[in-house]
Design a protein around this motif. Sequence first.
Motif, PDB file in Angstrom:
ATOM      1  N   ASP A   1       0.815  -1.225   0.000  1.00 33.21           N
ATOM      2  CA  ASP A   1       0.000   0.000   0.000  1.00 33.21           C
ATOM      3  C   ASP A   1       0.846   1.272   0.000  1.00 33.21           C
ATOM      4  OD1 ASP A   1      -2.436  -1.425   0.150  1.00 33.21           O
ATOM      5  OD2 ASP A   1      -2.222  -1.641   2.309  1.00 33.21           O
ATOM      6  N   THR A   2       2.157   1.099   0.200  1.00 32.57           N
ATOM      7  CA  THR A   2       2.990   2.265   0.502  1.00 32.57           C
ATOM      8  C   THR A   2       3.040   3.301  -0.620  1.00 32.57           C
ATOM      9  OG1 THR A   2       4.377   0.840   1.848  1.00 32.57           O
ATOM     10  CG2 THR A   2       5.265   2.970   1.284  1.00 32.57           C
ATOM     11  N   ASN A   3       3.331   2.849  -1.844  1.00 27.56           N
ATOM     12  CA  ASN A   3       3.512   3.827  -2.923  1.00 27.56           C
ATOM     13  C   ASN A   3       2.246   4.628  -3.173  1.00 27.56           C
ATOM     14  OD1 ASN A   3       6.154   3.306  -3.291  1.00 27.56           O
ATOM     15  ND2 ASN A   3       5.875   1.910  -5.028  1.00 27.56           N
ATOM     16  N   ARG A   4       1.108   3.909  -3.208  1.00 28.40           N
ATOM     17  CA  ARG A   4      -0.148   4.631  -3.454  1.00 28.40           C
ATOM     18  C   ARG A   4      -0.391   5.657  -2.339  1.00 28.40           C
ATOM     19  NH1 ARG A   4      -3.681   0.512  -3.617  1.00 28.40           N
ATOM     20  NH2 ARG A   4      -4.110   0.700  -1.405  1.00 28.40           N
ATOM     21  N   LEU A   5      -0.162   5.217  -1.097  1.00 25.82           N
ATOM     22  CA  LEU A   5      -0.419   6.118   0.038  1.00 25.82           C
ATOM     23  C   LEU A   5       0.477   7.360  -0.025  1.00 25.82           C
ATOM     24  CD1 LEU A   5      -1.748   6.787   2.720  1.00 25.82           C
ATOM     25  CD2 LEU A   5      -0.157   5.210   3.840  1.00 25.82           C
ATOM     26  N   ILE A   6       1.766   7.155  -0.298  1.00 24.82           N
ATOM     27  CA  ILE A   6       2.690   8.295  -0.366  1.00 24.82           C
ATOM     28  C   ILE A   6       2.263   9.243  -1.495  1.00 24.82           C
ATOM     29  CG2 ILE A   6       5.061   8.961  -0.960  1.00 24.82           C
ATOM     30  CD1 ILE A   6       6.025   6.518   0.576  1.00 24.82           C
ATOM     31  N   ASN A   7       1.850   8.668  -2.630  1.00 18.58           N
ATOM     32  CA  ASN A   7       1.427   9.515  -3.756  1.00 18.58           C
ATOM     33  C   ASN A   7       0.208  10.348  -3.401  1.00 18.58           C
ATOM     34  OD1 ASN A   7       3.480   8.597  -5.330  1.00 18.58           O
ATOM     35  ND2 ASN A   7       2.271   7.031  -6.368  1.00 18.58           N
ATOM     36  N   VAL A   8      -0.782   9.719  -2.774  1.00 12.57           N
ATOM     37  CA  VAL A   8      -2.005  10.469  -2.429  1.00 12.57           C
ATOM     38  C   VAL A   8      -1.684  11.544  -1.381  1.00 12.57           C
ATOM     39  CG1 VAL A   8      -4.346  10.312  -1.518  1.00 12.57           C
ATOM     40  CG2 VAL A   8      -3.495   8.517  -3.020  1.00 12.57           C
ATOM     41  N   LEU A   9      -0.845  11.196  -0.404  1.00 12.52           N
ATOM     42  CA  LEU A   9      -0.455  12.201   0.597  1.00 12.52           C
ATOM     43  C   LEU A   9       0.221  13.389  -0.090  1.00 12.52           C
ATOM     44  CD1 LEU A   9       0.983   9.856   3.389  1.00 12.52           C
ATOM     45  CD2 LEU A   9      -0.993  11.365   3.650  1.00 12.52           C
ATOM     46  N   GLY A  10       1.100  13.079  -1.032  1.00 14.72           N
ATOM     47  CA  GLY A  10       1.804  14.147  -1.756  1.00 14.72           C
ATOM     48  C   GLY A  10       0.849  15.025  -2.547  1.00 14.72           C
ATOM     49  N   GLU A  11      -0.133  14.387  -3.191  1.00 16.31           N
ATOM     50  CA  GLU A  11      -1.121  15.170  -3.966  1.00 16.31           C
ATOM     51  C   GLU A  11      -1.873  16.138  -3.066  1.00 16.31           C
ATOM     52  OE1 GLU A  11      -3.526  12.121  -5.768  1.00 16.31           O
ATOM     53  OE2 GLU A  11      -1.844  11.449  -7.027  1.00 16.31           O
ATOM     54  N   GLU A  12      -2.032  15.757  -1.791  1.00 17.23           N
ATOM     55  CA  GLU A  12      -2.740  16.631  -0.825  1.00 17.23           C
ATOM     56  C   GLU A  12      -1.758  17.513  -0.048  1.00 17.23           C
ATOM     57  OE1 GLU A  12      -6.046  16.850  -0.459  1.00 17.23           O
ATOM     58  OE2 GLU A  12      -6.517  15.271  -1.908  1.00 17.23           O
ATOM     59  N   ASN A  13      -0.511  17.572  -0.534  1.00  9.02           N
ATOM     60  CA  ASN A  13       0.530  18.413   0.064  1.00  9.02           C
ATOM     61  C   ASN A  13       0.953  18.010   1.471  1.00  9.02           C
ATOM     62  OD1 ASN A  13       0.952  20.104  -2.169  1.00  9.02           O
ATOM     63  ND2 ASN A  13      -0.945  21.208  -1.656  1.00  9.02           N
ATOM     64  N   PHE A  14       0.881  16.718   1.767  1.00 11.80           N
ATOM     65  CA  PHE A  14       1.419  16.239   3.041  1.00 11.80           C
ATOM     66  C   PHE A  14       2.746  15.552   2.772  1.00 11.80           C
ATOM     67  CE2 PHE A  14      -3.236  16.119   3.986  1.00 11.80           C
ATOM     68  CZ  PHE A  14      -3.215  17.088   4.975  1.00 11.80           C
ATOM     69  N   GLN A  15       3.764  15.986   3.505  1.00 10.16           N
ATOM     70  CA  GLN A  15       5.082  15.368   3.343  1.00 10.16           C
ATOM     71  C   GLN A  15       5.169  14.119   4.206  1.00 10.16           C
ATOM     72  OE1 GLN A  15       8.594  17.702   3.298  1.00 10.16           O
ATOM     73  NE2 GLN A  15       7.485  19.600   2.925  1.00 10.16           N
ATOM     74  N   SER A  16       5.944  13.153   3.724  1.00  5.91           N
ATOM     75  CA  SER A  16       6.091  11.926   4.514  1.00  5.91           C
ATOM     76  C   SER A  16       7.514  11.408   4.387  1.00  5.91           C
ATOM     77  CB  SER A  16       5.104  10.863   4.020  1.00  5.91           C
ATOM     78  OG  SER A  16       5.350  10.546   2.672  1.00  5.91           O
TER      79      SER A  16
END
Length: 109
Positions: free
Chosen positions: A12-27
């Motif tokens: 699930d990691t890549n999808r989650l990081i991508n969606v977080l990034g689209e919403e401007n959340f850094q991880s």
Amino acid sequence: MKLIMAVVQDKDTNRLINVLGEENFQSTKLASTGGFLKEGNTTLMIGCEDGNVDKVLKIIKDNCSNREQMVAPISPMGGNVDSYIPNPVKVEVGGATVFVLPIESFYQF
Ligand code: 2BA
């Protein structure tokens, strides 16, 4: 400010990081290993403002799936013994295990 630490499955990691990034959340992605299954999983560190915690939690919830995994229990002798053939048992691995921590200070130098 809060630090959200989310233990998620590698799948699930890549999808989650991508969606977080689209919403401007850094991880920040950390490679981790579950204590029970002794298999790789991923821990994400996400720093965010208090008012955004619910939004981040929803993104995590929406992008992490429960999965069933077979695990071979260890033998009564504590290791693999030739005469003991364990039946694998099903374990449900959660979508995400999430900790929300208060942050006293945040610096970027
Ligand atoms: P693991 O420790 O490898 O655990 C994987 C799954 O095995 C768990 O899924 C749970 O369904 C099951 N499990 C764990 N301990 C068990 C036991 N003593 N007996 C029977 N089944 C057991 P989740 O609960 O969704 O946890 C997924 C991963 O999240 C864990 O991987 C661990 O890396 C992390 N985690 C879960 N709870 C945690 C906690 N309280 N503190 C730190 N990390 C945690």
